[in-house]
Design an enzyme around this catalytic site. Structure first.
Site: not given
Ligand code: UDP
Length: 331
Positions: A12, A31, A36, A76, A117, A149, A153
């Site tokens: 994303i 990153d 990624g 993100l 995000a 997870y 978040k």
């Protein structure tokens, strides 16, 4: 604007970088390339408005230097994907909570705006669909690694709102099953990526459980559009938004669609959850957002129908699988 995207080489994040550069902004990507890929951003090399840094989002001094130089941070970077989380819940909690704290603390110190995000996973196994942003969340026991997870978040969201109470400009988006080019077909990221690469290789499409579990699959351009709107509108400050399609599709039906669209003759097989994730696993059986709030405050409307998004994605995978196979043969 000068924009920092943490996790900007991810699936994303790299689409977001494309979009923001196309809009004329300058973009710095941070990153660690754990999930990624450099190839996702390689096409921007040489663009004077683009730079990237390989590093860990928990590296607070590094993050503070990058945040200071930007106007807005899109955060993100995270350990995502049920497979990664179940394999290494410790890293999930450490990266997701430690990284977010580093980003928020720096943004607070330098008075920068943040877009965080988050994920539809925060609703857990609630069956009260459609999920609204202010709804109760229902999570399983802490012995079940999957929920690490959702908890990470949700804790990150608490951090966002706690900083917002102290004056930080921050908005939260909860993504619903985003899919599109650049997803990792090998693995854990997405059922769409797995089914497409299985179909193109002529391997069986592995439906977990009975396949009646549902998701709302969202094409990445819609995910990005919602993200940009939430990051820039004044109405979005201090708010969380569901960002996704609200068309609910059973996983079994998704498998059928992908088999048809790829023209594959792969069989569709059912695999028990415990074979994949072991005994300690729980599924989120239905997942559908209410997008009323995003519509009302952001003017957000998912625009890409599932069939069309799947066709774009399949085309990308066809080219990519060929390139990967050629690389493997050369190597
Ligand atoms: N799934 C599946 N086969 C696979 C991978 C995933 O049936 O090979 C199912 C998974 O059990 C879940 C749904 O597809 O019900 C979406 O999984 P994904 O990992 O894409 O994301 P999630 O929504 O679970 O975070």
């Amino acid at each position: 604007m000068d924009i920092l995207i943490t996790g900007g080489a991810g699936y994303i994040g790299s689409h977001l970088a494309d979009r923001l550069l196309a809009d004329g902004h300058s973009v710095v990507v941070l990153d660690d390339l754990s999930t990624g890929r450099f190839e996702n951003i390689a096409h921007h090399q040489g663009n004077p408005r683009f730079a990237w840094v390989q590093g860990d989002v928990r590296d607070a001094p590094l993050v503070a230097r990058l945040v200071e130089r930007c106007d807005v941070v899109f955060h993100l970077a995270a350990v995502v994907g049920v497979g990664h989380v179940v394999r290494d819940p410790l890293r999930c909690v450490q990266v997701n909570v430690g990284g977010t704290e580093a980003v928020l603390a720096a943004a607070f110190a330098h008075r920068r705006r943040v877009l965080f995000a988050s994920s539809s996973e925060v609703y857990g196994k609630s069956d009260r669909v459609p999920f609204r942003e202010e709804d109760d969340r229902i999570l399983g026991a802490t012995r079940i690694p999957r929920w690490a997870y959702a908890v990470s978040k949700a804790l990150d969201e608490h951090l966002c709102f706690a900083y917002a109470d102290r004056g930080l400009e921050v908005s939260v988006v909860r993504y619903f099953n985003s899919y599109g080019p650049r997803m990792d077909g090998r693995g854990y990221g997405s059922v769409v990526a797995r089914f497409i690469s299985q179909a193109l290789k002529g391997e069986p499409l592995t439906v977990y459980g009975d396949g009646q579990q549902t998701r709302c699959f969202t094409y990445v351009s819609d995910t990005v559009e919602g993200t940009v709107r939430a990051a820039t509108r004044t109405e979005a400050l201090g708010q969380a938004f569901n960002i996704g399609s609200d068309r609910e599709v059973a996983v079994r039906d998704l498998a059928e669609m992908i088999r048809t669209l790829t023209g594959s003759s792969s069989p569709i097989v059912q695999v028990p959850y415990e074979e994949v994730f072991g005994r300690q696993f729980e599924e989120a059986v239905r997942r559908r957002p209410s997008i009323d709030k995003a519509r009302r405050l952001l003017g957000f409307e998912p625009a890409v129908p599932l069939e069309e998004g799947l066709k774009h994605t399949i085309r990308w995978f066809e080219r990519n699988l060929t390139a990967e196979t050629q690389r493997a043969q050369k190597g």
